[in-house]
Structure formats: structure tokens, C-alpha cells
Design an enzyme around this catalytic site. Structure first.
Site, PDB file in Angstrom:
ATOM      1  N   LYS A  44      -4.486   5.144 -11.507  1.00  0.00           N
ATOM      2  CA  LYS A  44      -5.011   4.306 -12.719  1.00  0.00           C
ATOM      3  C   LYS A  44      -6.256   5.614 -12.884  1.00  0.00           C
ATOM      4  O   LYS A  44      -6.912   6.027 -14.151  1.00  0.00           O
ATOM      5  CB  LYS A  44      -6.238   3.176 -12.372  1.00  0.00           C
ATOM      6  CG  LYS A  44      -5.425   2.382 -13.166  1.00  0.00           C
ATOM      7  CD  LYS A  44      -5.194   0.592 -12.901  1.00  0.00           C
ATOM      8  CE  LYS A  44      -3.922  -0.206 -13.291  1.00  0.00           C
ATOM      9  NZ  LYS A  44      -4.282  -1.163 -12.391  1.00  0.00           N
TER      10      LYS A  44
ATOM     11  N   LYS B   1      11.898   2.524 -20.886  1.00  0.00           N
ATOM     12  CA  LYS B   1      11.668   0.924 -20.581  1.00  0.00           C
ATOM     13  C   LYS B   1      10.615   0.052 -21.084  1.00  0.00           C
ATOM     14  O   LYS B   1      10.004   0.206 -22.095  1.00  0.00           O
ATOM     15  CB  LYS B   1      11.107   1.278 -19.322  1.00  0.00           C
ATOM     16  CG  LYS B   1      10.289  -0.419 -18.807  1.00  0.00           C
ATOM     17  CD  LYS B   1       9.416  -0.446 -16.880  1.00  0.00           C
ATOM     18  CE  LYS B   1       9.156  -1.814 -17.017  1.00  0.00           C
ATOM     19  NZ  LYS B   1       7.904  -1.875 -16.366  1.00  0.00           N
TER      20      LYS B   1
ATOM     21  N   LYS C 109       4.212  -2.386 -23.703  1.00  0.00           N
ATOM     22  CA  LYS C 109       3.773  -2.527 -24.562  1.00  0.00           C
ATOM     23  C   LYS C 109       2.950  -1.430 -24.384  1.00  0.00           C
ATOM     24  O   LYS C 109       2.643  -1.112 -25.420  1.00  0.00           O
ATOM     25  CB  LYS C 109       2.138  -3.039 -23.812  1.00  0.00           C
ATOM     26  CG  LYS C 109       2.015  -4.912 -24.055  1.00  0.00           C
ATOM     27  CD  LYS C 109       1.060  -5.817 -23.384  1.00  0.00           C
ATOM     28  CE  LYS C 109       1.724  -6.528 -23.296  1.00  0.00           C
ATOM     29  NZ  LYS C 109       1.292  -8.372 -22.224  1.00  0.00           N
TER      30      LYS C 109
HETATM   31  P1  ADP Z   1       3.659  -3.658 -19.759  1.00  0.00           P
HETATM   32  O1  ADP Z   1       4.682  -2.323 -19.107  1.00  0.00           O
HETATM   33  O2  ADP Z   1       4.625  -4.608 -21.572  1.00  0.00           O
HETATM   34  O3  ADP Z   1       2.413  -3.431 -19.626  1.00  0.00           O
HETATM   35  P2  ADP Z   1       3.636  -5.632 -17.235  1.00  0.00           P
HETATM   36  O4  ADP Z   1       3.920  -3.747 -16.521  1.00  0.00           O
HETATM   37  O5  ADP Z   1       2.064  -6.135 -17.610  1.00  0.00           O
HETATM   38  O6  ADP Z   1       4.099  -4.926 -18.684  1.00  0.00           O
HETATM   39  O7  ADP Z   1       4.344  -6.217 -16.794  1.00  0.00           O
HETATM   40  C1  ADP Z   1       4.169  -7.769 -16.379  1.00  0.00           C
HETATM   41  C2  ADP Z   1       5.176  -7.811 -15.882  1.00  0.00           C
HETATM   42  O8  ADP Z   1       7.185  -8.266 -16.335  1.00  0.00           O
HETATM   43  C3  ADP Z   1       5.890  -7.415 -14.520  1.00  0.00           C
HETATM   44  O9  ADP Z   1       6.472  -8.402 -13.710  1.00  0.00           O
HETATM   45  C4  ADP Z   1       6.975  -6.177 -14.951  1.00  0.00           C
HETATM   46  O10 ADP Z   1       7.850  -6.208 -14.097  1.00  0.00           O
HETATM   47  C5  ADP Z   1       7.843  -7.322 -16.260  1.00  0.00           C
HETATM   48  N1  ADP Z   1       8.383  -6.091 -17.212  1.00  0.00           N
HETATM   49  C6  ADP Z   1       7.595  -5.432 -17.513  1.00  0.00           C
HETATM   50  N2  ADP Z   1       8.611  -5.162 -18.589  1.00  0.00           N
HETATM   51  C7  ADP Z   1       9.093  -4.790 -18.590  1.00  0.00           C
HETATM   52  C8  ADP Z   1      10.946  -4.509 -18.383  1.00  0.00           C
HETATM   53  N3  ADP Z   1      11.131  -3.716 -19.756  1.00  0.00           N
HETATM   54  N4  ADP Z   1      12.448  -5.142 -18.464  1.00  0.00           N
HETATM   55  C9  ADP Z   1      11.892  -5.889 -16.891  1.00  0.00           C
HETATM   56  N5  ADP Z   1      11.001  -6.586 -16.701  1.00  0.00           N
HETATM   57  C10 ADP Z   1       9.471  -5.796 -16.990  1.00  0.00           C
END
Ligand code: ADP
Length: 336
Positions: A119, A205, A208
Site C-alpha cells: 500500500k 480476477k 472493484k
Molecule cells: P475487491 O478486489 O473487489 O476490492 P476485496 O479485496 O474487498 O475485493 O475482497 C473482499 C472479499 O472478497 C475477500 O474475501 C476476497 O477474497 C473476496 N474476493 C474478491 N474478489 C474475488 C474474486 N474475484 N474471486 C473470489 N473471491 C474474491
């Protein structure tokens, strides 16, 4: 004889962006929690203070985002009667325990956490000077330890690649217990082997941050538009060209949301007996049928703010009761 108490489990998610959750969040985390809520005493915390580590300059956006997360949780099937759904900021015990744990956490442990380094580098690369890398960002793992330990949780559900995130909490728990006496169970990671990485519409993957996500709140026409533009087998140009379903986002999503029926469509795709257009058209219907009840329920929840408040306050009361008990033990152990 009373039944043995159920094990305690703590799960948490940060309200990032607008707070709206996508299919990746659902399949990668929430789906597992929904299964676990029947077997554990479950605390499901929306960690809104954590969001300040990167969003302190837009603090007012965090509360609405937290409500979106809560609505998505409930609409997807987390039951506020079975598991406590609450905001971290509603349970002040998290802050008290964070302060106490921060006193016994060596600085070196925090400086070595890979996500802090990442970060920090990201913020520096964006040209955000030293002033955006806060004390709170460094202390993130310490607040996370407090989130977990304040419930004396036995288990924390994590994705396959996230077990390391729990290690510092385990270290802090051990250190506290050594210094002041056994108060905290050393929590274990509950690794969900079933979770799949959900691909986003561009093949990376779903996230967001990549602008490739299908959100639980996306209206039917938005879902349709995203699927129509999704990444498919690059070498399949004509309908009769053989597809590689393993490399096609549309086929991957079909496998998740049509676990019975996907095989036939995959075989036809491989054989060049169906085209991407048909795959997309069918996936749009499958996804919209799946999302319809979730969209309806979350609309209802967000249309009735008083009801959502009531649910979150009810969750916070249950969480606070458990957290207050822990803090009595913590204060007693430390002699306060
Ligand atoms: P983002 O990448 O959208 O910001 P986060 O990092 O906030 O998502 O993830 C929140 C939760 O959702 C975590 O437990 C993460 O492992 C799961 N997660 C996020 N994106 C995926 C994905 N593409 N496939 C499976 N699990 C995911």
C-alpha cells in the site's frame, strides 16, 4: 447437561468504493459465511474504521458504503437472527482493545507486513506524499487483531491465499497471553477449499479496482451489457471454431451459476457446435434469474433505512455483549 457452546467465528469485510459487492465477493467470501452461520456463533463485522486507513479524506462516504455492504449481506442470505451483522464503529470495545494491543505489538512486526509495504509503495507511486501513509495504516493489523480477539474468536474464515494475514493476530494473542495470562484463544484460519476465484468480464480476477465486476445490484440491462462485452476464447471467431471453455469468462461464470446444466454447453462450445453469442445470451438469463431475488431484497432493505438501522443496532448489541465480557477479562488480567 448443557449442550457444548458453539465455536465462535469472526468474519469481516471493508466497505470499499460504494460498498456494493460483486459476484467475486459473493463466491469468494460471503457464500462460505452463509454456510457457516448455521454451525458457528458468528460475528460478521463491517470494518468501517479500517476504511479510514485509505479513505480518511472522504470519511463521509464510508457510512453509506457500509449500508450497501449490509444490504448485500442480508439480501444474499446472511441471516441477522443467526449471525450478528454489525459495524465496527458501533462497538467501541474494538478501539479499546486496539489501543492496548498496540502497546505490546513490536513496531518491526507491523513494518514487515507485505500489504503495508504494497500500500505504501502504491501511494508513493501515485505521488501521494508521506502525509497519506498514516500511523493507522501501519497499525491496520493491530486493529484487525483487536477485531478478532475482542470476540475471543476461535476461527476466522479466509480465502486460500489469505492464511498469512491471520499470523500477526496469532502472534499478538500469544504475546498478550504470555505477558498477562491466558485470555485469548489463538485463532485458527478456516480455509475454504471450495471457493473459486471468479473472473471479471475482462478475464482478470474480478475486482472493484479493475472495473471488470458484475455487481449484485447491477440492473438486468447492465448485466446484459457487461456479459455481451465479456472476454471469450480469443481463437473462436466463428460459431464453428472450437472454444476453450476454461479460458472463457462466459463459460466460467456459467459453470458457477448453472452447476447442473453447464456441461452440455461446454461440450458444444468445445465442439464448435455453439457460438459465443448463444453462450452470452443464455448466461445473461441465468445471471439475471439468480440476481433477481437478491436485487429485490436489497432494494427493500435500502428503501427502509429505519429497518436496516434496527438490524445493525441489534447486531451491535449482541456483539457488544460478547466484546464487553472479553474486555472485563482483559482489564482484570492487566490490572486496570
Ligand atoms: P475487491 O478486489 O473487489 O476490492 P476485496 O479485496 O474487498 O475485493 O475482497 C473482499 C472479499 O472478497 C475477500 O474475501 C476476497 O477474497 C473476496 N474476493 C474478491 N474478489 C474475488 C474474486 N474475484 N474471486 C473470489 N473471491 C474474491
Amino acid at each position: 447437561m448443557s449442550a457444548p457452546a458453539r465455536k465462535r467465528l469472526l468474519s469481516g469485510m471493508q466497505p470499499t468504493g460504494t460498498g456494493a459487492l460483486h459476484l467475486g465477493n459473493l463466491e469468494g467470501a460471503l457464500r462460505n459465511w452463509i454456510r457457516l452461520q448455521n454451525d458457528y456463533e458468528m460475528y460478521c463485522c463491517i470494518v468501517d474504521w479500517h476504511a479510514l486507513t485509505t479513505r480518511f479524506h472522504e470519511a463521509r462516504a464510508i457510512a453509506p458504503a457500509s449500508r450497501q455492504v449490509a444490504a448485500d449481506y442480508i439480501a444474499s442470505g446472511l441471516d441477522p437472527e443467526r449471525c450478528a451483522i454489525f459495524l465496527q464503529s458501533h462497538v467501541k470495545e474494538h478501539a479499546e482493545l486496539h489501543l492496548l494491543l498496540s502497546m505490546i505489538t513490536p513496531l518491526g512486526w507491523l513494518e514487515r507486513v507485505p500489504t503495508f509495504k504494497e500500500k505504501r509503495e502504491l501511494m508513493e507511486a501515485r505521488g501521494e506524499g508521506d502525509e497519506t501513509v498514516s500511523y493507522g495504516l501501519l497499525g491496520y493489523p493491530c486493529l484487525q487483531a483487536a477485531d478478532i480477539l475482542v470476540y475471543r474468536a476461535h476461527l476466522v474464515p479466509v480465502g486460500r491465499d489469505q492464511a498469512a494475514h491471520l499470523e500477526i493476530t496469532r502472534e499478538i494473542a500469544r504475546r498478550f497471553n504470555r505477558l498477562y495470562g491466558e485470555v485469548f484463544p489463538v485463532p485458527e484460519a478456516l480455509i475454504d477449499e471450495q471457493t473459486a476465484i471468479v473472473p471479471g468480464v475482462d478475464g482478470r480476477k474480478m475486482s472493484k479496482s479493475y472495473d471488470n465486476a458484475i455487481y449484485l445490484c447491477d440492473p438486468p440491462d447492465v448485466v446484459a451489457e457487461k456479459v455481451r462485452n465479456a472476454f471469450t476464447t480469443p481463437t473462436k471467431i466463428r460459431k464453428t471454431d472450437p472454444g476453450v471453455p476454461e479460458n472463457c469468462v462466459v463459460c466460467q461464470l456459467r459453470r458457477i451459476y448453472d452447476p447442473e446444466g453447464y456441461r452440455i454447453s461446454w461440450e458444444e462450445d468445445r465442439a464448435g457446435a455453439r457460438g459465443c453469442l448463444q453462450n452470452k445470451k443464455e448466461l445473461i438469463d441465468i445471471l439475471n434469474a439468480f440476481l433477481d431475488p437478491i436485487r429485490r431484497r436489497r432494494e427493500e432493505l435500502l428503501a427502509d433505512p429505519a429497518e436496516l438501522d434496527r438490524i445493525l443496532l441489534h447486531g451491535a448489541e449482541r456483539a457488544r455483549a460478547a466484546a464487553a465480557e472479553t474486555m472485563q477479562q482483559v482489564r482484570a488480567a492487566m490490572g486496570f
